[in-house]
Design a protein around this motif. Structure first.
Motif, mmCIF file in Angstrom:
data_model
loop_
_atom_site.group_PDB
_atom_site.id
_atom_site.type_symbol
_atom_site.label_atom_id
_atom_site.label_comp_id
_atom_site.label_asym_id
_atom_site.label_seq_id
_atom_site.Cartn_x
_atom_site.Cartn_y
_atom_site.Cartn_z
ATOM 1 N N ALA A 606 7.341 3.411 -18.060
ATOM 2 C CA ALA A 606 7.282 2.727 -19.355
ATOM 3 C C ALA A 606 8.354 1.656 -19.450
ATOM 4 C CB ALA A 606 7.435 3.742 -20.481
ATOM 5 N N ALA A 607 9.546 1.927 -18.924
ATOM 6 C CA ALA A 607 10.618 0.934 -18.968
ATOM 7 C C ALA A 607 10.260 -0.310 -18.172
ATOM 8 C CB ALA A 607 11.917 1.537 -18.434
ATOM 9 N N LEU A 608 9.456 -0.156 -17.117
ATOM 10 C CA LEU A 608 9.051 -1.301 -16.289
ATOM 11 C C LEU A 608 7.706 -1.872 -16.715
ATOM 12 C CD1 LEU A 608 10.028 0.041 -12.742
ATOM 13 C CD2 LEU A 608 11.395 -1.312 -14.320
ATOM 14 N N GLY A 609 7.061 -1.262 -17.698
ATOM 15 C CA GLY A 609 5.755 -1.734 -18.127
ATOM 16 C C GLY A 609 4.668 -1.475 -17.106
ATOM 17 N N LEU A 610 4.818 -0.399 -16.327
ATOM 18 C CA LEU A 610 3.851 -0.094 -15.277
ATOM 19 C C LEU A 610 2.841 0.930 -15.764
ATOM 20 C CD1 LEU A 610 6.288 0.177 -12.222
ATOM 21 C CD2 LEU A 610 4.693 -1.684 -12.721
ATOM 22 N N LYS A 611 1.641 0.841 -15.199
ATOM 23 C CA LYS A 611 0.578 1.790 -15.528
ATOM 24 C C LYS A 611 -0.158 2.144 -14.244
ATOM 25 C CE LYS A 611 -2.733 -1.868 -16.751
ATOM 26 N NZ LYS A 611 -1.857 -2.952 -16.260
ATOM 27 N N VAL A 612 -1.038 3.110 -14.367
ATOM 28 C CA VAL A 612 -1.826 3.527 -13.207
ATOM 29 C C VAL A 612 -2.632 2.340 -12.677
ATOM 30 C CG1 VAL A 612 -3.704 5.032 -12.439
ATOM 31 C CG2 VAL A 612 -1.947 5.919 -13.972
ATOM 32 N N GLY A 613 -2.583 2.160 -11.362
ATOM 33 C CA GLY A 613 -3.271 1.045 -10.717
ATOM 34 C C GLY A 613 -2.371 -0.110 -10.360
ATOM 35 N N ASP A 614 -1.202 -0.200 -10.981
ATOM 36 C CA ASP A 614 -0.255 -1.264 -10.643
ATOM 37 C C ASP A 614 0.363 -0.989 -9.273
ATOM 38 O OD1 ASP A 614 -0.730 -2.573 -12.986
ATOM 39 O OD2 ASP A 614 0.985 -1.713 -14.052
ATOM 40 N N SER A 615 0.988 -2.022 -8.716
ATOM 41 C CA SER A 615 1.587 -1.901 -7.387
ATOM 42 C C SER A 615 3.099 -1.993 -7.476
ATOM 43 C CB SER A 615 1.064 -3.005 -6.461
ATOM 44 O OG SER A 615 1.447 -4.285 -6.947
ATOM 45 N N ILE A 616 3.775 -1.269 -6.603
ATOM 46 C CA ILE A 616 5.215 -1.391 -6.422
ATOM 47 C C ILE A 616 5.505 -1.434 -4.933
ATOM 48 C CG2 ILE A 616 5.681 -0.103 -8.546
ATOM 49 C CD1 ILE A 616 6.608 2.234 -6.782
ATOM 50 N N THR A 617 6.661 -1.973 -4.599
ATOM 51 C CA THR A 617 7.101 -2.014 -3.214
ATOM 52 C C THR A 617 8.460 -1.333 -3.123
ATOM 53 O OG1 THR A 617 5.939 -4.099 -2.824
ATOM 54 C CG2 THR A 617 7.655 -3.488 -1.244
ATOM 55 N N VAL A 618 8.559 -0.345 -2.236
ATOM 56 C CA VAL A 618 9.789 0.423 -2.064
ATOM 57 C C VAL A 618 10.340 0.142 -0.673
ATOM 58 C CG1 VAL A 618 10.825 2.726 -2.058
ATOM 59 C CG2 VAL A 618 8.922 2.214 -3.601
ATOM 60 N N SER A 619 11.619 -0.229 -0.619
ATOM 61 C CA SER A 619 12.272 -0.470 0.656
ATOM 62 C C SER A 619 12.848 0.842 1.169
ATOM 63 C CB SER A 619 13.397 -1.502 0.500
ATOM 64 O OG SER A 619 14.086 -1.680 1.719
ATOM 65 N N VAL A 620 12.388 1.268 2.359
ATOM 66 C CA VAL A 620 12.833 2.512 2.977
ATOM 67 C C VAL A 620 13.384 2.189 4.354
ATOM 68 C CG1 VAL A 620 12.156 4.816 3.741
ATOM 69 C CG2 VAL A 620 11.083 3.813 1.717
ATOM 70 N N LEU A 621 14.676 2.389 4.540
ATOM 71 C CA LEU A 621 15.335 2.105 5.821
ATOM 72 C C LEU A 621 15.061 0.679 6.292
ATOM 73 C CD1 LEU A 621 14.633 5.468 7.704
ATOM 74 C CD2 LEU A 621 16.690 4.781 6.483
ATOM 75 N N GLY A 622 15.064 -0.253 5.346
ATOM 76 C CA GLY A 622 14.879 -1.654 5.688
ATOM 77 C C GLY A 622 13.443 -2.082 5.838
ATOM 78 N N VAL A 623 12.486 -1.188 5.595
ATOM 79 C CA VAL A 623 11.070 -1.508 5.722
ATOM 80 C C VAL A 623 10.439 -1.473 4.339
ATOM 81 C CG1 VAL A 623 8.857 -0.813 6.721
ATOM 82 C CG2 VAL A 623 10.971 -0.548 8.044
ATOM 83 N N ASP A 624 9.763 -2.543 3.955
ATOM 84 C CA ASP A 624 9.085 -2.597 2.664
ATOM 85 C C ASP A 624 7.768 -1.817 2.751
ATOM 86 O OD1 ASP A 624 11.095 -4.076 1.647
ATOM 87 O OD2 ASP A 624 9.998 -5.975 1.525
ATOM 88 N N VAL A 625 7.618 -0.865 1.833
ATOM 89 C CA VAL A 625 6.406 -0.039 1.793
ATOM 90 C C VAL A 625 5.679 -0.331 0.482
ATOM 91 C CG1 VAL A 625 5.476 2.296 1.867
ATOM 92 C CG2 VAL A 625 7.573 1.748 3.133
ATOM 93 N N PRO A 626 4.588 -1.108 0.512
ATOM 94 C CA PRO A 626 3.811 -1.347 -0.711
ATOM 95 C C PRO A 626 2.950 -0.126 -1.017
ATOM 96 C CG PRO A 626 2.824 -2.508 1.132
ATOM 97 C CD PRO A 626 4.063 -1.859 1.669
ATOM 98 N N ALA A 627 2.815 0.184 -2.309
ATOM 99 C CA ALA A 627 2.025 1.353 -2.707
ATOM 100 C C ALA A 627 1.402 1.097 -4.065
ATOM 101 C CB ALA A 627 2.892 2.612 -2.742
ATOM 102 N N ARG A 628 0.302 1.782 -4.331
ATOM 103 C CA ARG A 628 -0.381 1.686 -5.613
ATOM 104 C C ARG A 628 -0.072 2.933 -6.432
ATOM 105 N NH1 ARG A 628 -5.109 3.558 -7.668
ATOM 106 N NH2 ARG A 628 -5.690 4.460 -5.636
ATOM 107 N N ILE A 629 0.186 2.734 -7.724
ATOM 108 C CA ILE A 629 0.500 3.867 -8.596
ATOM 109 C C ILE A 629 -0.779 4.645 -8.881
ATOM 110 C CG2 ILE A 629 1.366 4.570 -10.858
ATOM 111 C CD1 ILE A 629 3.088 2.073 -10.871
#
Length: 831
Positions: A606-629
């Protein structure tokens, strides 16, 4: 000019004691605002002045679970002098079978510290540790009973203690810690074998620039050269950012309490000025008979009020300016950062201007009435019916209110919260004023009681010159604030008592390798056969983009977006984790192996204005991992179990090197045995006792509770001053009533009984209103500002209200005593 100044000074010398209440109210309101503002400003100034030392350089780059590559180190070195530190936690003991303790371990290179000086206490064997050597904090030395020259075990290695840490210049910038610090060099850290694939650690690279003013540009340039590598960066002007936010938020809360106290004091100012000018009615009429104009009358008393207000505001500013010195002398050692002792003109000027505007706002109606006193008052009863302020006076009051709102909102760190608070206070004053008028009208229409005392008490509520509406506003504000502070304090106390719920685990285990899970379980159950273990894979990652917007490109983060600040511990799971409930979307199938899906905590989304179906990208050990909520979850954080704001679907994310994060549920009596057993079997595993976490949280909440009680004391003092003012404002009328009643045969007890009954009726009618308003305000502060459990103590609330009612009765009766001592002859001559 000389005439009205001379008259104003002469009148003050002879009868200025009537303005003591004005001085007291303005002093309390100004001192509270100036003190809160000065203390917050002094702590922020200390952070700013020591920013380079707190950070350890001009720019800091941080990455989790890996160290910089050769290319990244070269990029840092091109910008300036570089220092590398690796921070993690470990278990330190003096040998097998001895108690182990958690330490906050840092491995440093030879260039550390770039700013400041690292010092060891006298008796150290060398200046800093090298190789298999370690420097430890006094708390660790005392608990393990070791001294320089002794050996301690850390991980799989024995290290020699070369000294006790006296000064670690960048300790404050290290953030939240669970154990005392311990320091080794990078070679010593490698020797401990604590850093393994999947271990939780942070690598920090501080850069000292030739031109510190270019820190922001250097940070942006290097982040642009290292996209998608998982780096987070900050400059020295934002050192200890979490502490800065805490100071701002708590200072804002106390400032709002101070504004409420000032509003209550403002009602006291109005009462005090009204009482003072009511006593000057004959003087004003005499001056008009002698040729004084209304403008001259207004100038005389405005000059008097201005001089007296300057005394009250000036005294409040002196006390407020001294608050940083007083706090440093009393509790300086317990503060996270020592205040920078100086005079801070902005909070002082703000407090003075707010107090002056409040004084003008509440004194203006009384001044306007004094200006309109006719000369014929000398020939008739002074108890004339009060008239509503004129249109001009109402317009001036509206301008003052607008100026007050603008100043309070524009000088606040959270303007939305400040605007809402000011609006709520204004609405409450309007409601209370309406209730006061309704009480007067209802009392006038009530049938006359056959009980003389009750009839007199009801008549006092609506007779000419009655202060009912003003008393309702003053007492309603005071009672409401008392209730709000009582429920906030009770909830904080409950949080301190119940911070470790019965369902909470006894330990968290970190740096547990997947291959060691069975060994860990055997070691725990060997010490506590009935123990329950919950283990999940874990690694660190940070959200670097959402809905196509990169976090690094944002100038400011959204309000409440804590999930974007630094790295977060993340996991993956085929099933919905315990203590979680899906509130939007659907959990993925247990055998899902498609593109990465993710589930977020509902409040973070809610703080980011995200909902189901939106996308986020998480950096894990220097690798960007795109994912869908795929789902949003509500998490029960209160149990202190393993909970994750970010949970991935199994599959792609499992390929990253990771460790296990485990929680251990066991009887409290087996804590020592578990730590010894796990330490002997797996010395590289770090056990964090939940009680240690609770202790640190409890210490912070305890400081918050003390500050709230101090603010409550100021509010109580302001409420007492307001009550005295309201009683004083009706002093002449009560004197006439007492004389007439005594002439008609009433006893002193009956006169006091009627007045006590009047105040009791008024207070009891306000109890219900203040209970509702104060409880609602307290609930908002507890659940939305402090974000802790709502746990009011209704017995404490009842005791608070009973005390407030008793105080009202006591002050009302005490203020009426002078009326009983009035001589009938003197009073009758004034009729």
């Amino acid at each position: 000019m000389s005439i009205f100044w001379r008259l104003a000074l002469r009148d003050l010398r002879r009868g200025g004691r009537g303005l003591v209440l004005l001085v007291a109210c303005l002093f309390l309101g100004t001192a509270s605002l100036a003190g809160i503002g000065s203390l917050a400003a002094s702590m922020i100034a200390a952070l700013d002045a020591n920013g380079r030392q707190i950070l350890g350089g001009d720019v800091e780059f941080t990455v989790s679970q890996r160290r910089a590559t050769v290319a990244e180190l070269a990029a840092f070195a091109q910008a300036g002098r570089v220092s590398e530190t690796v921070a993690m936690r470990g278990m330190m003991s003096t040998g097998p079978g001895t108690p182990a303790m958690l330490v906050d371990l840092r491995g440093t290179d030879a260039a550390w510290p770039l700013v400041g000086r690292f010092r060891l206490a006298p008796g150290a064997l060398s200046g800093r540790p090298h190789g298999r050597e370690i420097a430890i904090a006094p708390a660790a030395a005392e608990r393990l009973r070791v001294k320089p020259g002794d050996r301690v075990r850390l991980g799989t290695t024995w290290l020699r203690v070369i000294g006790i840490i006296a000064d670690e210049p960048d300790r404050l910038g290290a953030g939240f810690t669970l154990g005392p610090p311990a320091l080794v060099d990078l070679a010593g850290l490698d020797a401990t074998a604590l850093v393994q694939p999947g271990s939780l650690y942070e690598s920090r690279y501080r850069i000292a620039l030739v031109q510190p003013a270019t820190a922001g540009a250097v940070r942006d340039r290097l982040l642009a050269r290292l996209p998608g590598a998982g780096w987070s960066a900050k400059t020295s002007d934002r050192a200890a950012g979490g502490l800065r936010r805490s100071i701002d938020q708590f200072g804002q809360f106390l400032l709002l309490v101070g504004l409420a106290a000032l509003a209550i004091a403002g009602v006291g100012v109005g009462s005090g000025v009204a009482a003072y000018l009511a006593g000057k009615t004959r003087i004003i009429a005499t001056l008009k008979v002698l040729g004084a104009t209304s403008r001259t009358i207004a100038a005389i008393f405005l000059a008097q009020l201005g001089m007296v207000a300057a005394i009250g505001i000036g005294g409040g500013l002196l006390v407020g300016a001294a608050v940083p010195w007083l706090v440093t002398a009393i509790v300086g050692a317990s503060l996270p950062v020592p205040p920078r002792l100086a005079l801070y003109p902005v909070p002082l000027a703000t407090a003075a201007l707010l107090a002056l505007l409040v004084a003008l706002l509440f004194a203006l109606p009384a001044l306007a009435r004094a200006r309109e006193v006719p000369a014929a008052t000398l020939l008739r009863d002074a108890l004339a019916t009060r008239r509503w302020p004129s249109t001009i006076v109402l317009a001036l009051m509206a301008v003052l209110v607008a100026a007050l709102v603008a100043l309070a909102v524009l000088t606040a760190s959270d303007r939305v919260l400040a605007l809402g608070f000011v609006g709520a206070v204004a609405a409450l004053i309007a409601v209370l004023w309406s209730i006061g008028l309704a009480i007067r009208l209802a009392a006038a229409k009530l049938p006359r009681s056959r009980m003389p005392l009750l009839r007199l008490a009801v008549a006092n509520l609506h007779r000419p010159g009655a202060q009912t509406d003003r008393l309702v506003v003053a007492l309603g504000l005071g009672f409401s604030l008392f209730v709000a502070l009582a429920v906030v304090d009770a909830s904080l106390s409950a949080e301190l008592r119940n911070a470790a719920p019965a369902k909470a685990p006894r330990f968290f285990a970190i740096d547990l390798q997947p291959d060691d899970a069975a060994t860990f379980a055997r070691a725990v159950r060997q010490a506590a056969p009935a123990a329950t273990i919950e283990a999940l894979p874990s690694l660190r990652g940070s959200i670097v983009a959402f809905r196509g917007h990169r976090v690094a490109d944002m100038k400011t983060l959204p309000e409440g977006a804590w999930v974007l600040r630094g790295d977060r511990t993340i996991t993956w799971s085929a099933k919905l984790p315990p203590r979680n409930a899906v509130v939007a979307g659907n959990w993925w199938p247990a055998d899902y192996r498609g593109p990465p899906l993710v589930s977020l905590e509902d409040k973070a989304a809610a703080a980011l204005g995200l909902k189901v179906g939106d996308s986020i990208t998480v950096s894990v050990l220097g690798v960007d991992v795109p994912a869908r909520i795929a789902a949003l979850r509500k998490i029960d954080w209160g149990g202190l179990g393993l909970n994750f704001a970010i949970v991935f679907s199994p599959g792609y994310i499992e390929e990253a090197p990771h460790g296990l994060l485990a929680s251990v549920y066991a009887p409290p009596a087996r804590d020592g045995a578990i730590m010894q057993s796990v330490g002997a079997a797996l010395p590289s595993v770090t056990l964090i006792r939940v009680g240690d976490v609770i202790g640190q949280i409890g210490a912070v909440l305890g400081q918050v509770a003390v500050a709230i009680r101090a603010a409550a004391a100021v509010t109580v003092a302001a409420g007492i001053a307001v009550l005295i003012g309201a009683v004083s404002a009706s002093g002449r009328e009560r004197r006439y009533d007492a004389v007439i009643l005594k002439l008609l045969g009433a006893s002193r007890r009956q006169v006091l009984g009627a007045q006590a009954l009047e105040y009791a009726l008024l207070a009891m009618m306000l109890v219900v209103v203040s209970l509702a308003v104060g409880t609602a305000a307290g609930w908002y502060v507890v659940t939305q500002v402090f974000e802790i459990g709502w746990a009011p103590r209704w017995d404490i609330v009842a005791a608070t209200l009973a005390t407030a009612v008793a105080m009202t009765l006591g002050m009302g009766i005490a203020g009426s005593l002078p009326a009983l001592r009035a001589k009938p002859a003197a009073a009758l001559r004034d009729l």
